[in-house]
Write an enzyme that holds these catalytic residues in place. Sequence first.
Site, short mmCIF file in Angstrom:
data_model
loop_
_atom_site.label_atom_id
_atom_site.label_comp_id
_atom_site.label_asym_id
_atom_site.label_seq_id
_atom_site.Cartn_x
_atom_site.Cartn_y
_atom_site.Cartn_z
N LYS A 1 27.04 -25.47 -27.21
CA LYS A 1 27.73 -26.15 -26.10
C LYS A 1 28.36 -27.42 -26.67
O LYS A 1 27.81 -28.51 -26.61
CB LYS A 1 26.71 -26.47 -24.99
CG LYS A 1 27.38 -26.79 -23.67
CD LYS A 1 26.45 -26.55 -22.51
CE LYS A 1 27.02 -27.04 -21.20
NZ LYS A 1 28.36 -26.55 -20.89
N TYR B 1 27.10 -31.37 -25.72
CA TYR B 1 26.77 -31.97 -24.42
C TYR B 1 25.97 -31.01 -23.56
O TYR B 1 25.85 -29.81 -23.87
CB TYR B 1 28.05 -32.42 -23.70
CG TYR B 1 28.80 -31.33 -22.95
CD1 TYR B 1 29.65 -30.45 -23.61
CD2 TYR B 1 28.65 -31.18 -21.57
CE1 TYR B 1 30.34 -29.47 -22.92
CE2 TYR B 1 29.34 -30.20 -20.87
CZ TYR B 1 30.18 -29.35 -21.54
OH TYR B 1 30.85 -28.37 -20.86
N1 PDD Z 1 28.84 -25.35 -18.00
N2 PDD Z 1 29.21 -20.69 -19.88
C1 PDD Z 1 29.88 -21.80 -20.21
C2 PDD Z 1 31.04 -21.71 -21.14
C3 PDD Z 1 29.47 -23.05 -19.68
O1 PDD Z 1 30.13 -24.16 -20.03
C4 PDD Z 1 28.37 -23.09 -18.79
C5 PDD Z 1 27.87 -24.38 -18.21
C6 PDD Z 1 27.71 -21.90 -18.47
C7 PDD Z 1 26.51 -21.87 -17.55
O2 PDD Z 1 25.40 -22.50 -18.14
P1 PDD Z 1 24.25 -23.19 -17.24
O3 PDD Z 1 23.77 -22.16 -16.30
O4 PDD Z 1 23.22 -23.56 -18.24
O5 PDD Z 1 24.88 -24.37 -16.53
C8 PDD Z 1 28.16 -20.72 -19.04
C9 PDD Z 1 28.45 -26.64 -17.45
C10 PDD Z 1 28.10 -26.58 -16.01
C11 PDD Z 1 29.54 -27.63 -17.77
O6 PDD Z 1 30.29 -27.37 -18.70
O7 PDD Z 1 29.61 -28.68 -17.14
#
Ligand code: PDD
Length: 288
Positions: A149, A31
């Site tokens: 992710k 996702y």
């Molecule tokens: N999460 N680390 C983890 C484990 C994350 O799930 C996320 C993002 C990030 C930061 O990534 P970015 O800057 O690309 O949003 C780091 C999103 C916000 C979520 O799980 O909804």
Amino acid sequence: MWVYLNDRFVPREEAVVSVFDHGFLYGDGVYETMRAYRGRVFLLEKHLARLERSAERLQLRMPIPREHLADLVRASIERNRLQEAYVRVTVSRGAGEIGLDPALCKTPTLVIIAKAFLPYPDSFYSEGISIAIVQTRRNLPEALPPDVKSLNFLNNILAKMEAIAVGAYEGVMLNHRDELTEGTTSNLFVVQNGRLCTPARECGILDGLTRGVVLQLADELKIPTEETRLYVEHLYGAEECFLTNTTHEVLPVTKANSRPVGNGRPGPITSRLRASFQTSLNGLLERT
Ligand code: PDD
């Protein structure tokens, strides 16, 4: 509210997936969380590229090409008449017989949810938030790579529950070598002697898109940066600390394990980067 499900927009109530979906049964899927400002998605291409990379690592076939998916993300925002929006794109392995073999699932499931973005309290940014270093360790990259992710989020959920239990807003996990990695949905930065430091990708993190933007902005502002190995002592001795992610942007951290970070107030480098993030965001959105 309209949700895009597989091949059409359906009302929220009809947006349901099979109990045989391997996303539900096994967390088998990927996702992305995106943010739209004034109706335009920030870093859309980069999010979709990361979604494809995550899918590739799981040998999960993307149901549609990137350009088509980008159109559908934009259509989801328009259809729901949104300006400030949160968008989540989920691709799961799809429905299939019970069993781990992905070949049991013929067609991946695609879901796009776009909803109004509810801003965080102003105090998050004016006062900063608290983090806790939790006992739950970040997944070993050789077991479940943190740079994928995936829907398999229990590692992060266990860490979040620990943080909530001690009254902290975010939980930060160590890896198996006691190095700091990241928050449950965020990347971690500390300022030491005026230098902006963040755990290197090799420590086992998701390479956040906001992290990438912040590192680039720091370069432009001539703030020295370092992607390195950091330990809890670095956090305790830091002048400043902040977290980054798509929805929180640059979020000051003023307490770690109940101790004040620096002087206990959001620091000057954090504030500069936050302001610069807003400016660059506006600039990038103008060009999309
Ligand atoms: N999460 N680390 C983890 C484990 C994350 O799930 C996320 C993002 C990030 C930061 O990534 P970015 O800057 O690309 O949003 C780091 C999103 C916000 C979520 O799980 O909804």
